[in-house]
Design an enzyme around this catalytic site. Sequence first.
Site, PDB file in Angstrom:
ATOM      1  CG  ASP A   1      -1.768  -1.200   1.369  1.00 26.92           C
ATOM      2  OD1 ASP A   1      -2.992  -1.047   1.511  1.00 26.92           O
ATOM      3  OD2 ASP A   1      -1.216  -2.320   1.362  1.00 26.92           O
TER       4      ASP A   1
ATOM      5  CD  GLU B   1      -7.321   0.789  -0.628  1.00 30.50           C
ATOM      6  OE1 GLU B   1      -7.608   0.705  -1.829  1.00 30.50           O
ATOM      7  OE2 GLU B   1      -8.154   0.695   0.264  1.00 30.50           O
TER       8      GLU B   1
ATOM      9  CG  HIS C   1      -9.745   3.312   1.493  1.00 32.21           C
ATOM     10  ND1 HIS C   1     -10.869   3.559   2.251  1.00 32.21           N
ATOM     11  CD2 HIS C   1      -8.781   2.940   2.360  1.00 32.21           C
ATOM     12  CE1 HIS C   1     -10.587   3.368   3.535  1.00 32.21           C
ATOM     13  NE2 HIS C   1      -9.339   2.975   3.625  1.00 32.21           N
TER      14      HIS C   1
ATOM     15  CG  HIS D   1      -6.565  -3.831   4.421  1.00 30.94           C
ATOM     16  ND1 HIS D   1      -7.106  -2.614   4.058  1.00 30.94           N
ATOM     17  CD2 HIS D   1      -7.227  -4.209   5.547  1.00 30.94           C
ATOM     18  CE1 HIS D   1      -8.057  -2.284   4.917  1.00 30.94           C
ATOM     19  NE2 HIS D   1      -8.144  -3.228   5.829  1.00 30.94           N
TER      20      HIS D   1
ATOM     21  CG  HIS E   1      -0.922   0.092   5.925  1.00 25.26           C
ATOM     22  ND1 HIS E   1      -1.176   1.451   6.012  1.00 25.26           N
ATOM     23  CD2 HIS E   1      -1.739  -0.360   4.924  1.00 25.26           C
ATOM     24  CE1 HIS E   1      -2.092   1.809   5.120  1.00 25.26           C
ATOM     25  NE2 HIS E   1      -2.446   0.711   4.452  1.00 25.26           N
TER      26      HIS E   1
END
Length: 259
Positions: free
Chosen positions: A8, A39, A68, A176, A178
């Site tokens: 991400d 994202e 998102h 997602h 992180h």
Amino acid sequence: MRILFLGDVVGKPGYTAVLQHAEPLRKELRLDALIVNAENAADGSGLTSRQYRRLVDAGVDAMTLGDHIYREKEIAKTLETSKRIVKPANFPPDAPGKCWTIVKTSGGSSFAIVSLLGRVFMRPVDCPFIAIDRVLEEIGDKTKQIVVDVHAEATSDKQTLGRYLDGRVTAVLGTHTHVPTADACIFPGGTAFQCDVGMCGPYASIIGRDIKRVTQTTRTFEPCHFYVATDDVRLCGAIVQSDANGRATSIQRFERRIQ
């Protein structure tokens, strides 16, 4: 093929780092392809069309998104027209975007990219197992190199999909949360796997956000905007090597501190 998948991209720090280092990394690591989960590029949530174009110009071959995905409304047109970016394949059929795409590299080879959204602690979505079965049937023999981004909260979601796809795709890589996990491996069937490849952004943070702001709201319930942090910027991901049959031969965690 030799592929670098970056996790991400968070806010300006992560986005700028990818722009500046995409091409140098391609040369240094002798990459055939660079894939990025974009994202959170737009101030921590979503992706703009301009950011998409600049990432492609900088040397990114393909992009995935996640929950998102439509935070920046303008990206819907890019999702419909571009062959380098996909929506989660288990989104509703009428949601803007492609469920999969095949990208040709400058060296003449090709790979498919697919995104799936998890279902534990995530927004309601269609079954990822049914979705990926459909997608793999559609891809057929168009390419043997297939990378799947599982954008999910729970390690159980990611591991189950990884095991389900073992021997059917080149790599299943999680995004997602992180936070990079220490479980990079190759499953028995030849599929590379890692629960989460981490983020590209500021690690002196709470998953990319300003520590004081997040702590204040968590302690007091007083609402405030979570600014993207700025310090200890790193690029994190995974490097996957595969053979001509699309089976992974190696996977290694990638982490590079930028500032």
